[in-house]
Structure formats: structure tokens, C-alpha cells
Write an enzyme that holds these catalytic residues in place. Structure first.
Site, PDB file in Angstrom:
ATOM      1  N   PRO A  17      51.604  39.998  37.898  1.00 47.90           N
ATOM      2  CA  PRO A  17      51.379  40.188  39.336  1.00 47.90           C
ATOM      3  C   PRO A  17      52.355  41.195  39.932  1.00 47.90           C
ATOM      4  O   PRO A  17      52.174  41.653  41.056  1.00 47.90           O
ATOM      5  CB  PRO A  17      51.610  38.785  39.925  1.00 47.90           C
ATOM      6  N   GLU A  27      56.239  30.855  33.457  1.00 48.64           N
ATOM      7  CA  GLU A  27      56.774  31.683  34.542  1.00 48.64           C
ATOM      8  C   GLU A  27      56.728  33.167  34.199  1.00 48.64           C
ATOM      9  O   GLU A  27      57.151  34.017  34.987  1.00 48.64           O
ATOM     10  CB  GLU A  27      58.227  31.281  34.863  1.00 48.64           C
ATOM     11  N   ASP A  39      28.753  53.423  39.639  1.00 51.99           N
ATOM     12  CA  ASP A  39      29.439  52.221  40.102  1.00 51.99           C
ATOM     13  C   ASP A  39      30.332  52.534  41.297  1.00 51.99           C
ATOM     14  O   ASP A  39      30.787  53.663  41.458  1.00 51.99           O
ATOM     15  CB  ASP A  39      30.345  51.651  38.990  1.00 51.99           C
ATOM     16  N   ARG A  68      34.276  49.950  30.084  1.00 51.89           N
ATOM     17  CA  ARG A  68      33.136  50.500  30.826  1.00 51.89           C
ATOM     18  C   ARG A  68      33.269  51.997  31.064  1.00 51.89           C
ATOM     19  O   ARG A  68      32.287  52.678  31.331  1.00 51.89           O
ATOM     20  CB  ARG A  68      32.973  49.804  32.180  1.00 51.89           C
TER      21      ARG A  68
HETATM   22  N1  SAM Z   1      56.258  33.735  37.912  1.00 53.97           N
HETATM   23  C1  SAM Z   1      55.395  34.865  37.859  1.00 53.97           C
HETATM   24  C2  SAM Z   1      55.503  35.655  39.161  1.00 53.97           C
HETATM   25  O1  SAM Z   1      55.493  35.036  40.222  1.00 53.97           O
HETATM   26  O2  SAM Z   1      55.552  36.912  39.111  1.00 53.97           O
HETATM   27  C3  SAM Z   1      53.933  34.432  37.659  1.00 53.97           C
HETATM   28  C4  SAM Z   1      53.667  33.843  36.322  1.00 53.97           C
HETATM   29  S1  SAM Z   1      51.954  33.478  36.089  1.00 53.97           S
HETATM   30  C5  SAM Z   1      51.855  31.783  36.456  1.00 53.97           C
HETATM   31  C6  SAM Z   1      51.778  33.521  34.340  1.00 53.97           C
HETATM   32  C7  SAM Z   1      51.204  34.812  33.782  1.00 53.97           C
HETATM   33  O3  SAM Z   1      49.928  35.059  34.338  1.00 53.97           O
HETATM   34  C8  SAM Z   1      52.005  36.073  34.051  1.00 53.97           C
HETATM   35  O4  SAM Z   1      53.039  36.221  33.107  1.00 53.97           O
HETATM   36  C9  SAM Z   1      50.960  37.155  33.924  1.00 53.97           C
HETATM   37  O5  SAM Z   1      50.771  37.574  32.592  1.00 53.97           O
HETATM   38  C10 SAM Z   1      49.690  36.456  34.398  1.00 53.97           C
HETATM   39  N2  SAM Z   1      49.305  36.787  35.780  1.00 53.97           N
HETATM   40  C11 SAM Z   1      49.319  35.952  36.839  1.00 53.97           C
HETATM   41  N3  SAM Z   1      48.881  36.561  37.947  1.00 53.97           N
HETATM   42  C12 SAM Z   1      48.564  37.829  37.592  1.00 53.97           C
HETATM   43  C13 SAM Z   1      48.072  38.962  38.302  1.00 53.97           C
HETATM   44  N4  SAM Z   1      47.818  38.927  39.598  1.00 53.97           N
HETATM   45  N5  SAM Z   1      47.860  40.098  37.610  1.00 53.97           N
HETATM   46  C14 SAM Z   1      48.115  40.172  36.277  1.00 53.97           C
HETATM   47  N6  SAM Z   1      48.605  39.127  35.559  1.00 53.97           N
HETATM   48  C15 SAM Z   1      48.830  37.978  36.195  1.00 53.97           C
END
Ligand code: SAM
Length: 245
Positions: free
Chosen positions: A89, A116, A169, A154
Site C-alpha cells: 500500500p 504487517e 479499454d 492485457r
Molecule cells: N502494515 C502494512 C501497511 O500498513 O503498510 C499493511 C500490511 S497488509 C495487511 C499485508 C500485505 O498485503 C502487504 O505486505 C502487501 O503485500 C499487501 N497489500 C495490502 N494492501 C495493499 C495495497 N493497497 N496494494 C498492494 N499491496 C497491498
């Protein structure tokens, strides 16, 4: 193009590798999607890949060693120049332009985080780019990784049945796609625009471009500020706006 995903939930990838456009492309040898499970590189009998965070606090963190070994195997699998992406994220948002750029690579290694997230030192030592699927949190990187693979695939020539479908698209030319219709001609009193039945390909293309401009103006006006419209597009958008009022 070769994709190799580092994930503790490899079975989830059946969602794209067993059905649909990606599965067909794999069958035709246009792309491959491999998974590497860091648990296979864990040293203890429980195959542990996570540990408590330094400094305390809730949640667990993915450890460096099993992930690092899994990344090395992923790189060996794709064999050749590659890029290591961590779906996170905290990354730059995935856009159509980014998907197109990634599609020019021979291969991509994607790390799907859990808990996490992964140890910061892995990001610093192994990751070339962090990519986000949006400003929200999902429980793991598997769905984001599948979204990246699908969006990138794609953009590859030959993956879609019709060579032009990707071009039409939303976002590929900076605009949203035009509305689409299929049989029956009438549904709940609503009919199909006459021009689509005219057989006049030029008129149809013009109508579609006008609708595409209009839909973008209605739904995502900020997209129009990012592109330079041609004189014809300006005229079509003005016509749409006049008819809309
Ligand atoms: N503690 C992290 C933070 O707040 O930045 C979030 C961890 S999340 C529960 C677990 C995993 O989900 C991350 O390591 C990532 O690989 C994936 N993930 C969660 N949200 C994402 C997003 N919006 N985009 C890409 N990957 C995501």
C-alpha cells in the site's frame, strides 16, 4: 513474459492461471506464472516465515531469510533480466501507463506480503519498485499481485483475442471507454443508439469517441486535464456537453 510470485498462498493464483484470459495465454505459451513459497526455505519444522516485530506492537513481520531465498529462486525461474516488485500500500499507484511500461519487460518477480508486511531491509536490498493497487489495505499481497499480472498481461500483444481490445479499454488513451450494447435491441424500454445499427463505421467511431469524451467528463473530469485534446475531440466534447444540458 514470465511472472514469478513469492507467496505463502500459491493456490490462490489458480484464480487467474486456471480460468480466463491469463489461463488461455499460459496455454498458448505467451506467458507463464510461477509461484515460489518462502515456507519451503524455512529452517524449522513449523516452516515459520514470520516473527515478532522489533520494538513490539501488534502483528508479525515476514522474516528476511526465507523470503530472500525465495526471491533468489524466483529470479532463477525467470532466468534473465527482471525487476523485483513488492506489492504494497506504500507503493506508487498502479495505472494503465505503469502496466504498459511493465509489459515491455521480459519478466517480473512479484513479492506478495502478509501480516504487517516484509522486513524493511528486504525492501532496501531486494526490491526495485513498490506498487500499490489503491489507498486501502487488503490482507495480503496475493490479490494485488494477481491484479498486477492481469493488468500487465492485457497489455501484451496476442494476449487478448482482438488485437485492438486493449487499445479501446478505459485509460489506454487517457479517456474512459465508450458505452457498450448487445442484443436484445430493447431492454426495460431502453433501446440501442441508432448509429450503432447504421453500419456506418466512420459515424460509429465518431459517436464512440464523443461518448468516451463525454463519459470521462461526467465521471472522471480530472482525467481530461491530464491530456491534450485534438480540435476534433474538443468539438465532440462541446457537442456532448450541449446535448447533455
Ligand atoms: N502494515 C502494512 C501497511 O500498513 O503498510 C499493511 C500490511 S497488509 C495487511 C499485508 C500485505 O498485503 C502487504 O505486505 C502487501 O503485500 C499487501 N497489500 C495490502 N494492501 C495493499 C495495497 N493497497 N496494494 C498492494 N499491496 C497491498
Amino acid at each position: 513474459m514470465k511472472f514469478a510470485v513469492v507467496t505463502i498462498f500459491p493456490e490462490m493464483f489458480g484464480a487467474i492461471t486456471k480460468e480466463g484470459v491469463i489461463a488461455k495465454a499460459i496455454d498458448r505459451g505467451i506467458l507463464s506464472v510461477d509461484t515460489i513459497n518462502p515456507r519451503e526455505f524455512a529452517k524449522d519444522k513449523h516452516r515459520t516465515v514470520d516473527d515478532r516485530p522489533y520494538g513490539g506492537g501488534p502483528g508479525m513481520v515476514m522474516m528476511t531469510a526465507p523470503l530472500s531465498d525465495a526471491i533468489a529462486q524466483a529470479k532463477a525461474k525467470v532466468a534473465g533480466p527482471t525487476k523485483v516488485v513488492y506489492v504494497s500500500p506504500q507503493g506508487k499507484p498502479l495505472t494503465q501507463a505503469k502496466a504498459k511500461t511493465l509489459a515491455s519487460l521480459e519478466s517480473l518477480v512479484i513479492i506478495a506480503g502478509r501480516y504487517e508486511g516484509i522486513d524493511q531491509r528486504l525492501i532496501e536490498a531486494e526490491v526495485d519498485e513498490e506498487i500499490s493497487i489503491g489507498d486501502f489495505i487488503v490482507s495480503g499481497g496475493e490479490l494485488p499481485a494477481m491484479i498486477v499480472i492481469d493488468a500487465v498481461a492485457r497489455c501484451l500483444p496476442e494476449v487478448l483475442g482482438h488485437k485492438d481490445s486493449a487499445e479501446q479499454d478505459s485509460f489506454s488513451n487517457g479517456l474512459l471507454d465508450c458505452p457498450h450494447y448487445t442484443r436484445p435491441f430493447e431492454y426495460k424500454g431502453l433501446t440501442v443508439p441508432d448509429v450503432l445499427l447504421s453500419g456506418n463505421h466512420q459515424a460509429i467511431a465518431k459517436w464512440r469517441l464523443k461518448q468516451s469524451l463525454g463519459q470521462t467528463w461526467i465521471k472522471r473530469p480530472e482525467l481530461l486535464e491530464k491530456i491534450k485534446l485534438t480540435d476534433e475531440q474538443v468539438q465532440l466534447l462541446q457537442a456532448f456537453q450541449e446535448e447533455f444540458q
